[in-house]
Design a protein around this motif. Sequence first.
Motif, short mmCIF file in Angstrom:
data_model
loop_
_atom_site.label_atom_id
_atom_site.label_comp_id
_atom_site.label_asym_id
_atom_site.label_seq_id
_atom_site.Cartn_x
_atom_site.Cartn_y
_atom_site.Cartn_z
N HIS A 116 63.20 -10.90 24.82
CA HIS A 116 62.46 -10.28 25.92
C HIS A 116 61.42 -9.26 25.42
O HIS A 116 60.25 -9.30 25.80
CB HIS A 116 63.44 -9.63 26.89
N ARG A 117 61.83 -8.35 24.54
CA ARG A 117 60.93 -7.31 24.04
C ARG A 117 59.76 -7.92 23.27
O ARG A 117 58.61 -7.54 23.45
CB ARG A 117 61.72 -6.33 23.16
N MET A 118 60.04 -8.88 22.39
CA MET A 118 58.99 -9.52 21.60
C MET A 118 57.98 -10.22 22.53
O MET A 118 56.78 -10.15 22.32
CB MET A 118 59.60 -10.52 20.61
N MET A 119 58.48 -10.88 23.57
CA MET A 119 57.59 -11.57 24.50
C MET A 119 56.77 -10.59 25.33
O MET A 119 55.60 -10.83 25.61
CB MET A 119 58.39 -12.52 25.39
N LEU A 120 57.36 -9.46 25.68
CA LEU A 120 56.60 -8.43 26.39
C LEU A 120 55.48 -7.89 25.49
O LEU A 120 54.37 -7.62 25.97
CB LEU A 120 57.51 -7.29 26.84
N ASP A 121 55.77 -7.76 24.20
CA ASP A 121 54.74 -7.31 23.26
C ASP A 121 53.60 -8.32 23.17
O ASP A 121 52.43 -7.94 23.08
CB ASP A 121 55.34 -7.06 21.87
N ARG A 122 53.93 -9.61 23.20
CA ARG A 122 52.89 -10.65 23.18
C ARG A 122 52.02 -10.58 24.43
O ARG A 122 50.81 -10.75 24.35
CB ARG A 122 53.51 -12.04 23.04
N ILE A 123 52.65 -10.33 25.57
CA ILE A 123 51.88 -10.18 26.81
C ILE A 123 50.98 -8.95 26.71
O ILE A 123 49.82 -8.99 27.12
CB ILE A 123 52.82 -10.09 28.04
N ALA A 124 51.52 -7.87 26.17
CA ALA A 124 50.73 -6.63 26.02
C ALA A 124 49.52 -6.85 25.11
O ALA A 124 48.46 -6.24 25.34
CB ALA A 124 51.61 -5.51 25.48
N ASP A 125 49.65 -7.72 24.12
CA ASP A 125 48.55 -8.01 23.20
C ASP A 125 47.56 -9.04 23.74
O ASP A 125 46.50 -9.24 23.15
CB ASP A 125 49.10 -8.50 21.85
N SER A 126 47.91 -9.68 24.83
CA SER A 126 47.07 -10.74 25.38
C SER A 126 45.79 -10.16 25.97
O SER A 126 45.80 -9.10 26.59
CB SER A 126 47.83 -11.48 26.48
N PRO A 127 44.67 -10.86 25.80
CA PRO A 127 43.43 -10.40 26.45
C PRO A 127 43.53 -10.48 27.98
O PRO A 127 42.71 -9.91 28.68
CB PRO A 127 42.36 -11.34 25.90
N TRP A 128 44.55 -11.14 28.47
CA TRP A 128 44.75 -11.30 29.92
C TRP A 128 45.84 -10.37 30.46
O TRP A 128 46.31 -10.54 31.57
CB TRP A 128 45.13 -12.75 30.22
#
Length: 146
Positions: free
Chosen positions: A43-55
């Motif tokens: 969950h945390r790693m995926m939230l970090d990926r969302i945070a890094d997303s240009p969207w």
Amino acid sequence: MILQSIDRRLTPGPKMSALADAVFRILTSLIFIIGGLGHFGEHRMMLDRIADSPWHDLVVAIGDPSLLLWLSGIVFVVFGIALALGWMTRLSALLILVTLIPITISVHIAPGHVGPLFKNIAIMGALLLLIARGGGAYSLDNRWGQ
């Protein structure tokens, strides 16, 4: 002529076609069952990926990223299992597809994500095929429909 002969020899019989439908459905479902479980375990790693997303701002405008991640994980696991069993195949594939599209847009349309982007596009094609064809011979849909 030779290519037509090869194609005829590769054409499966009815039993193999029925088995291929079931194998296709089950193998397609595995990516959602395993991936959906990852929405919880990673969950945390995926939230970090969302945070890094240009969207990221678009995701936040839709809702809380953590809640969206939990909900998408639930959809993937529950309907991935239903898809594997061939139960409510068309509805399961549709719900997974509707969940996968915004994930693909928000996370995979980003620099350096071309591989995952086209993997998701291919999976969307598989889901569309399942929506069009249904569960196949070895599905609960067909067993209960008899």
